[in-house]
Design a protein around this motif. Structure first.
Motif, short mmCIF file in Angstrom:
data_model
loop_
_atom_site.label_atom_id
_atom_site.label_comp_id
_atom_site.label_asym_id
_atom_site.label_seq_id
_atom_site.Cartn_x
_atom_site.Cartn_y
_atom_site.Cartn_z
N THR A 1 25.10 68.63 55.79
CA THR A 1 25.65 67.36 56.25
C THR A 1 26.71 66.82 55.32
OG1 THR A 1 23.92 66.08 55.15
CG2 THR A 1 23.51 66.75 57.44
N ARG A 2 26.83 67.41 54.14
CA ARG A 2 27.82 66.97 53.16
C ARG A 2 28.96 67.99 52.99
NH1 ARG A 2 25.52 62.67 53.88
NH2 ARG A 2 24.43 61.53 52.29
N GLY A 3 28.83 69.15 53.64
CA GLY A 3 29.88 70.15 53.55
C GLY A 3 29.97 70.85 52.21
N VAL A 4 28.83 70.97 51.51
CA VAL A 4 28.82 71.55 50.17
C VAL A 4 27.78 72.65 50.08
CG1 VAL A 4 28.28 71.06 47.74
CG2 VAL A 4 29.63 69.45 49.06
N GLY A 5 28.14 73.71 49.40
CA GLY A 5 27.20 74.79 49.11
C GLY A 5 27.50 75.38 47.74
N ALA A 6 26.48 75.90 47.11
CA ALA A 6 26.65 76.54 45.80
C ALA A 6 25.66 77.69 45.71
CB ALA A 6 26.39 75.53 44.68
N PHE A 7 25.99 78.68 44.88
CA PHE A 7 25.06 79.79 44.68
C PHE A 7 25.23 80.35 43.29
CE2 PHE A 7 28.87 82.02 45.97
CZ PHE A 7 28.84 83.22 45.28
N PHE A 8 24.23 81.10 42.86
CA PHE A 8 24.36 81.88 41.63
C PHE A 8 23.69 83.22 41.84
CE2 PHE A 8 20.20 80.02 40.71
CZ PHE A 8 19.53 81.06 40.08
#
Length: 150
Positions: free
Chosen positions: A116-123
């Motif tokens: 819903t915020r348009g954000v993603g992150a990964f490691f």
């Protein structure tokens, strides 16, 4: 992504059992992962994708009231389960976060998406360390909450 030995040579591909396929049976590049994450955070989906995205992001089983949860390798806190997602419900400044972890042959991945915020992150880690993995999960979730607070 394929794991590598300490000398940099690729590890031999080991057959994956059907019990492991959801976490380690897929092989992807970083570009594949970014394209997949972009689909989940798209805030202007086509009409056809909007329904599919809603089903993909819905919580189907809430942890509240369950005595225990077993058989999961969830990286972060779990408030609910979706279609393959471990879900953290919004809390204080943190938005709703969908989480997925997986790995095979020493490669471990963790994805956190706030759709819903348009954000993603990964490691990605290439050598498993339990404390390091948990620190990476916390850092990734904190980063998503910092970039996209409620």
């Amino acid at each position: 992504m394929q794991g590598h030995n300490f000398d940099g040579s690729p590890m031999p591909i080991v057959p994956t059992s059907t019990a492991m396929e959801c976490a380690g049976g897929l092989y992807s590049t970083a570009d594949d992962l970014l394209r997949w994450m972009n689909w989940h955070v798209d805030n202007k989906p086509s009409a056809a994708d909007a329904e599919l995205r809603l089903l993909n992001h819905a919580a189907f089983l809430y942890r509240d009231g369950l005595a225990s949860v077993m058989g999961l390798d969830d990286g972060g806190p779990m408030d609910a389960m979706g279609l393959g997602w471990v879900i953290m419900l919004p809390n204080e400044h943190r938005p709703l976060i969908l989480q997925k972890s997986g790995g095979l042959q020493g490669m471990f991945l963790y994805v956190a998406i706030a759709p819903t915020r348009g954000v993603g992150a990964f490691f990605v880690m290439n050598e498993f360390n339990a404390a390091g993995f948990m620190a990476g999960v916390k850092t990734t979730n904190d980063l998503v909450a910092e970039i996209a607070p409620r």
